[in-house]
Design a protein around this motif. Sequence first.
Motif, mmCIF file in Angstrom:
data_model
loop_
_atom_site.group_PDB
_atom_site.id
_atom_site.type_symbol
_atom_site.label_atom_id
_atom_site.label_comp_id
_atom_site.label_asym_id
_atom_site.label_seq_id
_atom_site.Cartn_x
_atom_site.Cartn_y
_atom_site.Cartn_z
ATOM 1 N N ASN A 211 -21.131 -4.095 55.187
ATOM 2 C CA ASN A 211 -22.586 -4.317 55.199
ATOM 3 C C ASN A 211 -23.315 -3.133 55.813
ATOM 4 O O ASN A 211 -24.374 -2.725 55.324
ATOM 5 C CB ASN A 211 -22.929 -5.585 55.985
ATOM 6 C CG ASN A 211 -22.758 -6.839 55.126
ATOM 7 O OD1 ASN A 211 -22.594 -6.739 53.911
ATOM 8 N ND2 ASN A 211 -22.794 -7.999 55.769
ATOM 9 N N TYR B 196 -26.121 -1.505 53.646
ATOM 10 C CA TYR B 196 -27.552 -1.602 53.975
ATOM 11 C C TYR B 196 -28.020 -0.393 54.799
ATOM 12 O O TYR B 196 -28.781 -0.515 55.739
ATOM 13 C CB TYR B 196 -27.840 -2.931 54.700
ATOM 14 C CG TYR B 196 -27.504 -4.119 53.805
ATOM 15 C CD1 TYR B 196 -28.341 -4.427 52.718
ATOM 16 C CD2 TYR B 196 -26.367 -4.882 54.007
ATOM 17 C CE1 TYR B 196 -28.012 -5.486 51.866
ATOM 18 C CE2 TYR B 196 -26.050 -5.937 53.170
ATOM 19 C CZ TYR B 196 -26.873 -6.243 52.109
ATOM 20 O OH TYR B 196 -26.569 -7.266 51.265
ATOM 21 N N ARG C 11 -29.612 -14.481 50.783
ATOM 22 C CA ARG C 11 -29.686 -13.021 50.741
ATOM 23 C C ARG C 11 -31.135 -12.625 50.970
ATOM 24 O O ARG C 11 -32.040 -13.386 50.684
ATOM 25 C CB ARG C 11 -29.235 -12.482 49.387
ATOM 26 C CG ARG C 11 -27.896 -13.016 48.919
ATOM 27 C CD ARG C 11 -27.314 -12.132 47.856
ATOM 28 N NE ARG C 11 -27.068 -10.793 48.345
ATOM 29 C CZ ARG C 11 -27.324 -9.668 47.653
ATOM 30 N NH1 ARG C 11 -27.868 -9.748 46.450
ATOM 31 N NH2 ARG C 11 -27.064 -8.489 48.162
ATOM 32 N N GLY D 281 -24.145 -12.915 49.014
ATOM 33 C CA GLY D 281 -24.717 -13.673 50.145
ATOM 34 C C GLY D 281 -23.694 -14.584 50.807
ATOM 35 O O GLY D 281 -24.041 -15.589 51.425
ATOM 36 N N LEU E 8 -21.296 -12.712 55.370
ATOM 37 C CA LEU E 8 -21.524 -13.086 56.779
ATOM 38 C C LEU E 8 -21.138 -14.539 57.057
ATOM 39 O O LEU E 8 -20.721 -14.886 58.162
ATOM 40 C CB LEU E 8 -22.979 -12.843 57.170
ATOM 41 C CG LEU E 8 -23.367 -11.366 57.381
ATOM 42 C CD1 LEU E 8 -24.840 -11.250 57.783
ATOM 43 C CD2 LEU E 8 -22.503 -10.730 58.479
#
Length: 642
Positions: free
Chosen positions: A545, A549, A594, A605, A608
Motif C-alpha cells: 500500500n 499510494y 476503498r 479494498g 487492510l
Amino acid sequence: MDQKYKALILEDNEVDASLLKKYLNRSTVKYKVECVSTGSDFEKKVRSFKPDVIITDYRMKDYSGHDALKFRNKHCSNIPFVIVSGHIGEEKAAKLIKEGATDFLMKNNTEASLSTTILRVINEFQERERSRRFEESAMRNHVLLETISKQADLPVWIRDQDGKFYYVNNQFRKIFNLDDDIQIIGKTNTELLDEKIAAQFDENDKRVLEEKKSILIEEKVITSQGVKYYQTNLFPITELPGLDFAVGGLAVDITSQKKSEIELQKALIEIGQTYERFEKVTEATNDAIWDWDLENDTLLWGGGFKTLFGYDVERVTPSLNTWTEHIHEDDQVRVLSSLYATVEDSEQSNWQSEYKYLRKDGSYAYVIDRAIIIRDEQGKASRVIGAMTDITYHHKYEENLQNLNTLLQEYTRELEVSNTELEHFAYVASHDLQEPLRMITSFMELLKTKYGEELDEKAHQYIYYALDGAKRMRELILDLLDFSRVGKSEDDKEWLNLNETVDFVCQMQQKIIKEKNAAIEIEDLPEIYSYRSPIIQIFQNLIGNALKYSKEGVDSIIHISSSELDEEWQFVVKDNGIGIDPDYFEKIFIIFQRLHTNHEYDGSGIGLTIVKKIIENLNGRIWVESKKGEGSTFFFTIPKSE
Ligand code: ADP
C-alpha cells in the motif's frame, strides 16, 4: 423494812426457845421464826422451811448441836449456823467454828447481840453465796466460751474501751502467733500486733464504741498464716463486772469462700474478655459469626447478623431454633441433618453447608456456612463455632456468568454455522465461480479472435470491458478466499527474524520498488515467535500500500521500525504518500471499502481488512495516523508472549 428472813431455832427448852424468838422479833429486820425441839423435826424442817439461818442450842437430850452441825454441813452448808449455848469452853467453841459453825453465842449474851449477830451472818452468807455463784457462773461461762469457740474454731476476744485485751481465746493466739507465755490480757493491739493490723482493729472498735451496736464486717487480715479473709462480728458488752463498756468480737474465716468468689469474679472477667474478643472478631469480618454452646444450648450471635441479614442482635435472644427457622424450607432438612450428623460423629471437626437464609426484609440470602466443632476428651461435642458468608453476590454473578455462557455458546454455534457457510462459499467461489468466469473469459477471447475483424471499435471496447470485469472479479474472488483463510494456517509458530522477513517481502516487490524509485529504510527489527505466512502477509500488504499510494512525482520513502514495550512489540510502517483523511481512518479497515476508484488505484479494498484480521487473531492491534497529502503511518502491535 419489808425484808423477811426465815430463822429455824432448834431448842429443847421451851423458855429458851421463846426467848430467842422474842429477841429476834425485836430486830428492825423482820423474821419468820420456826422452832423445833427434836433432831428429827429439825432435819425435816430444814428441808421444808428452807431457813436463811439456823440457830441451835448445843446441849440437848437426844440430839446435840454437833449433830445438827454435821447434818447442816452435809445437806445445806450454805445456811449460816449459829450455836447459842451456856458455857461450853473456848476450846470447844473454837472446834465447832472450825468444823463449820458460823458463830457461837453465850446464852447470857443473847439478849444484847442475837439480832445483830444473826443479821450479820445472814448478810455475810448471802454475800458469800452471791460471789460464789458469780464465780461459778463466770467459770462456767469461761469454760463454755472456750469450749464453743474451740469447737467452732473461731477466734474470740474482748477488749475494753481503752483497747486493752480483757479476754482472748486460743484461736486468736494462734492466728497472730501469740504463744501461751505471752501476756495478752491488759495489753493493747499496738503492743501485740503488727502496726497496720492494730490500726485496723482499733478503727473497728472505735466504730462499735461510737455506734454502740454490733457490726458485721468483712475484712482482710494479715495473719501468721498469710492473708486471710474474715467475717467479723463486733458487739458492745456492757454487763462485764468492773467494766463500763467493752467490745467483744468473733470472726469466721471466709478465706476459701472469698478466694473462690475472687476466682469466680476473675473467671467472669475472662469470660467477659472472651466475649469482647468474640465481638471484636465478629466486627472485623463481614461474616455472621455464631457460637453454639451445646451443654447449655445457648447461641451467641455476632454483629454480622445485623449487617448481613438485618437482625437486631442486641434485641433478639437467639436460640438454635431462631437460626433453624430462618433457613429456607427447601434446605432445612438437608442442612440440619448434615449438621447433627457431623456433631455426633466424634471423628469430625469441620462442617460446611450452603443454603438460603431468610433476611429480615423477607428476601433470602445465599450463604456458605462453615463451622468447627470443639470436643471434649471423650469426643463429645461441646461447642460449635461457625461463620456464615453471604455469597448472594457470587451466586448472582455465577448465574449471570452461566447465562452469558449459554449466550456465548449460542453465538459460537451461530458463528460456526456462518463460518462453515463462509468456507462453503469460499469453496464455491474458488471452484464453481471460477468456472463460469473462465468461460466468460475464454468465450470473449474466442469472440475477439474469431470475429475480431468483423467487429467495430465499439464492440472491441465492450469485449475489453467484459474481460477486464471478469479479471477483476477473479481477483476479488481470490482476495476473498485469502480473507476467509486467515487464521486457518496450519503452520507452527517459529522464531522469525523480522529483518529477513521484511527483506524477503521487498524482494517480492522489487519491480514496483524500482518503478517508484522507492527507498525502503529498515531499522533493526526483533526476532519474534510467531507464524511465518501471516507475518509476511502483514508486511506485504502494508509495504504494498505504501508503494501503491505514493505521491506522483515524489520518490517514495518507506520507513520501517519497531519498539519494545512491556508486553508487546510495536511496529511502524511510515510512508510519504498521498495520506488519508482522518474521517476515513476506520473505514479503510472494512472489507471492500476503498477511497479510490480502480482507475486511480488498482485494488479490491480487502488488503487492510486481511491485515487487521491477522493482527487481531494474534491478539495485537492496528491503527493509522495520517493527514491528507502528508503521508501515512501504520502502527501495529504483536504480543511478546503469544
Ligand atoms: P486496496 O488497496 O485494495 O484498495 P486496502 O484494504 O489495502 O485496499 O486499502 C483500503 C484503502 O485504504 C485504500 O483504497 C486506500 O484508499 C487506503 N490506503 C491504504 N493504504 C494507504 C496508504 N499507505 N496511503 C494512503 N492510503 C492508503
